[in-house]
Write an enzyme that holds these catalytic residues in place. Structure first.
Site, PDB file in Angstrom:
ATOM      1  N   HIS A  68       0.825  -1.210   0.000  1.00 43.99           N
ATOM      2  CA  HIS A  68       0.000   0.000   0.000  1.00 43.99           C
ATOM      3  C   HIS A  68       0.857   1.257   0.000  1.00 43.99           C
ATOM      4  O   HIS A  68       1.917   1.297   0.616  1.00 43.99           O
ATOM      5  CB  HIS A  68      -0.960   0.006   1.192  1.00 43.99           C
ATOM      6  CG  HIS A  68      -0.294  -0.026   2.534  1.00 43.99           C
ATOM      7  ND1 HIS A  68       0.042   1.120   3.228  1.00 43.99           N
ATOM      8  CD2 HIS A  68       0.094  -1.053   3.329  1.00 43.99           C
ATOM      9  CE1 HIS A  68       0.590   0.792   4.385  1.00 43.99           C
ATOM     10  NE2 HIS A  68       0.651  -0.513   4.476  1.00 43.99           N
ATOM     11  N   ASP A  70      -0.629   4.265   0.844  1.00 42.60           N
ATOM     12  CA  ASP A  70      -1.161   5.218   1.831  1.00 42.60           C
ATOM     13  C   ASP A  70      -0.431   5.056   3.165  1.00 42.60           C
ATOM     14  O   ASP A  70       0.127   3.993   3.455  1.00 42.60           O
ATOM     15  CB  ASP A  70      -2.682   5.038   2.014  1.00 42.60           C
ATOM     16  CG  ASP A  70      -3.091   3.642   2.459  1.00 42.60           C
ATOM     17  OD1 ASP A  70      -2.441   2.661   2.052  1.00 42.60           O
ATOM     18  OD2 ASP A  70      -4.068   3.530   3.235  1.00 42.60           O
ATOM     19  N   ASP A 101       6.398   1.650   7.097  1.00 45.97           N
ATOM     20  CA  ASP A 101       5.082   1.088   6.728  1.00 45.97           C
ATOM     21  C   ASP A 101       4.502   1.903   5.591  1.00 45.97           C
ATOM     22  O   ASP A 101       3.734   2.811   5.828  1.00 45.97           O
ATOM     23  CB  ASP A 101       4.183   1.104   7.967  1.00 45.97           C
ATOM     24  CG  ASP A 101       2.855   0.399   7.748  1.00 45.97           C
ATOM     25  OD1 ASP A 101       2.672  -0.216   6.688  1.00 45.97           O
ATOM     26  OD2 ASP A 101       1.996   0.495   8.633  1.00 45.97           O
ATOM     27  N   GLU A 135      -5.146   0.778   2.611  1.00 45.43           N
ATOM     28  CA  GLU A 135      -4.875  -0.302   3.553  1.00 45.43           C
ATOM     29  C   GLU A 135      -5.032   0.217   4.973  1.00 45.43           C
ATOM     30  O   GLU A 135      -5.503  -0.492   5.850  1.00 45.43           O
ATOM     31  CB  GLU A 135      -3.461  -0.857   3.344  1.00 45.43           C
ATOM     32  CG  GLU A 135      -3.246  -2.239   3.969  1.00 45.43           C
ATOM     33  CD  GLU A 135      -2.861  -2.204   5.439  1.00 45.43           C
ATOM     34  OE1 GLU A 135      -3.023  -3.233   6.124  1.00 45.43           O
ATOM     35  OE2 GLU A 135      -2.406  -1.157   5.933  1.00 45.43           O
ATOM     36  N   GLU A 164       4.646  -5.819   4.058  1.00 44.87           N
ATOM     37  CA  GLU A 164       4.424  -5.201   5.376  1.00 44.87           C
ATOM     38  C   GLU A 164       5.653  -5.424   6.259  1.00 44.87           C
ATOM     39  O   GLU A 164       6.322  -6.452   6.163  1.00 44.87           O
ATOM     40  CB  GLU A 164       3.197  -5.827   6.062  1.00 44.87           C
ATOM     41  CG  GLU A 164       1.863  -5.469   5.425  1.00 44.87           C
ATOM     42  CD  GLU A 164       1.440  -4.016   5.651  1.00 44.87           C
ATOM     43  OE1 GLU A 164       2.105  -3.289   6.421  1.00 44.87           O
ATOM     44  OE2 GLU A 164       0.445  -3.621   5.013  1.00 44.87           O
ATOM     45  N   HIS A 350       3.587   3.662  12.481  1.00 46.83           N
ATOM     46  CA  HIS A 350       2.480   4.507  12.947  1.00 46.83           C
ATOM     47  C   HIS A 350       2.923   5.495  14.037  1.00 46.83           C
ATOM     48  O   HIS A 350       2.092   6.206  14.591  1.00 46.83           O
ATOM     49  CB  HIS A 350       1.281   3.670  13.455  1.00 46.83           C
ATOM     50  CG  HIS A 350       0.646   2.824  12.381  1.00 46.83           C
ATOM     51  ND1 HIS A 350      -0.660   2.386  12.446  1.00 46.83           N
ATOM     52  CD2 HIS A 350       1.120   2.353  11.202  1.00 46.83           C
ATOM     53  CE1 HIS A 350      -0.944   1.658  11.376  1.00 46.83           C
ATOM     54  NE2 HIS A 350       0.126   1.630  10.609  1.00 46.83           N
TER      55      HIS A 350
HETATM   56 ZN   LIG Z   1       1.216  -1.310   6.321  1.00 38.33          ZN
END
Ligand SMILES: [Zn+2]
Length: 377
Positions: A68, A70, A101, A135, A164, A350
């Protein structure tokens, strides 16, 4: 060989402020590179989500890189030591939102494909890319819709490597070959409100529910298997009471979650819960929500190719794991594809000041390339 290729493309992708579900040109950057080496490019936009399906070759088997573009929101900009969308290298670490990520993995996939195609222009089967910008969001118009599109025309993936961030302490130390299922329930136990001094005129839902809840907590749902830990039942919320000391409440509400292995199914768990509730003669309402089916890729061609590539490039003996949250692998595995997650370290995903080790980028591209060599030559 230019060993800054993966870093250069990572920087280009990290400069795009692609906060979910916005792709912000990331897929075009990737597609342009892939088109140059003979990929057929298909852009699949569903509502506000951009998706890319790119494929080189028409034959089976199909090796697919999935991921992904995003990223999650940055949080307070003041808390970052550098602008999250101006990727910066300090002390051997590359900082930026999406660095772990998972934009560096996307760059490694593209670079690995370029190098592989240059050396093996007539490789076996096909190489594909399934890239989404949804995602980190609701995951409604992303991978799941692309998979539906492919299934509708009977286009199958044989192997799918999701980039990932799977590594924990060292690049390649962990790969994820499956994920547990997740099942949520909200249970309301109905009683009858009354005065604590006149319990015979009331029905206390806390007392009624306590034995059943205890049994749910103590039940062994399964013992797991070679790949999965035992299924776990956890109560996350419990509420009852009016706030007054002299009132028996009318209702008790409990929220609980199962993280479950492939030894059971959601249906079996639901049935066993209802049996326990009924055994304790509770008057209740229950509603269920599924947040992901479990999947598992047993040891086979894809797992072995990854293990060999990781060992060859880094010297690390990789460990298979099914821990962690869900990923888009859950949408791909039901098509019958072998699915594996392999990427950089996940320690800062994150978070504020998300980063990766710059020295891990080229080895990751090499690992991806070696997997292609094993499966498609
Ligand atoms: Zn991810």
């Amino acid at each position: 060989m230019n060993h800054s290729d993966t870093l250069e493309l990572s920087l280009q992708l990290l400069r795009q402020p692609s906060v979910t579900p916005v792709d912000h040109d990331c897929q075009n950057i990737m597609a342009d590179r892939l088109a140059k080496i003979g990929f057929n490019i298909e852009k699949l936009r569903f509502e506000d989500v951009d998706n890319l399906w790119a494929r080189r070759g028409t034959e089976n088997p199909v090796f697919c890189f999935a991921g992904h573009t995003d990223v999650v929101p940055t949080g307070h900009l003041d808390a970052w030591n550098s602008d999250p969308f101006q990727p910066t290298i300090r002390d051997g670490k590359l900082y930026g939102r999406g660095s772990a990520d998972m934009k560096t993995a996307l760059a490694a996939m593209v670079v690995a494909s370029e190098r592989f195609v240059a050396k093996h222009p007539d490789h076996k089967g096909s190489i594909a890319f399934l890239i989404t910008s949804d995602e980190e969001g609701p995951s409604i118009n992303g991978t799941v819709k692309v998979v539906e599109t492919l299934e509708a025309r009977n286009e199958k993936m044989t192997w799918c490597l999701v980039g990932e961030p799977s590594s924990t302490n060292q690049l390649g130390d962990i790969v994820k070959n499956g994920r547990r299922g997740s099942l949520n329930a909200v249970l309301t136990v109905n009683g009858k409100q009354g005065h604590v001094a006149y319990p015979h005129l009331a029905e206390n839902p806390i007392h009624l529910a306590s034995k059943a809840l205890n049994e749910l907590c103590e039940t062994v749902w399964d013992n797991g298997n070679e790949y999965f830990p035992a299924t776990s039942f956890q109560i996350s919320n419990i509420q009852a009471g009016t706030g007054a000391t002299n009132v028996i409440p009318g209702h008790l509400k409990v929220t609980f979650n199962f993280r479950y292995s492939t030894e059971v199914t959601a249906e079996i768990l639901q049935q066993r819960v209802l049996e326990i509730l009924d055994k304790h003669k509770l008057n209740y309402d229950i509603s269920w929500t599924f947040s992901g089916l479990p999947f598992l890729t047993p040891v086979g061609e894809l797992v072995n190719a990854a293990k060999t590539a990781i060992k060859g490039v880094t010297g690390v003996e990789t460990v298979l794991s099914t821990s962690g949250g869900t990923s888009d692998g859950r949408f791909i595995a039901p098509t019958g594809a072998q699915v594996l997650e392999l990427g950089v370290l996940n320690a800062t995903i994150h978070q504020i000041n998300e980063h990766v080790n710059v020295d891990d980028l080229e080895p990751l591209a090499e690992i991806y390339e070696q997997i292609l060599v094993q499966l498609l030559t």
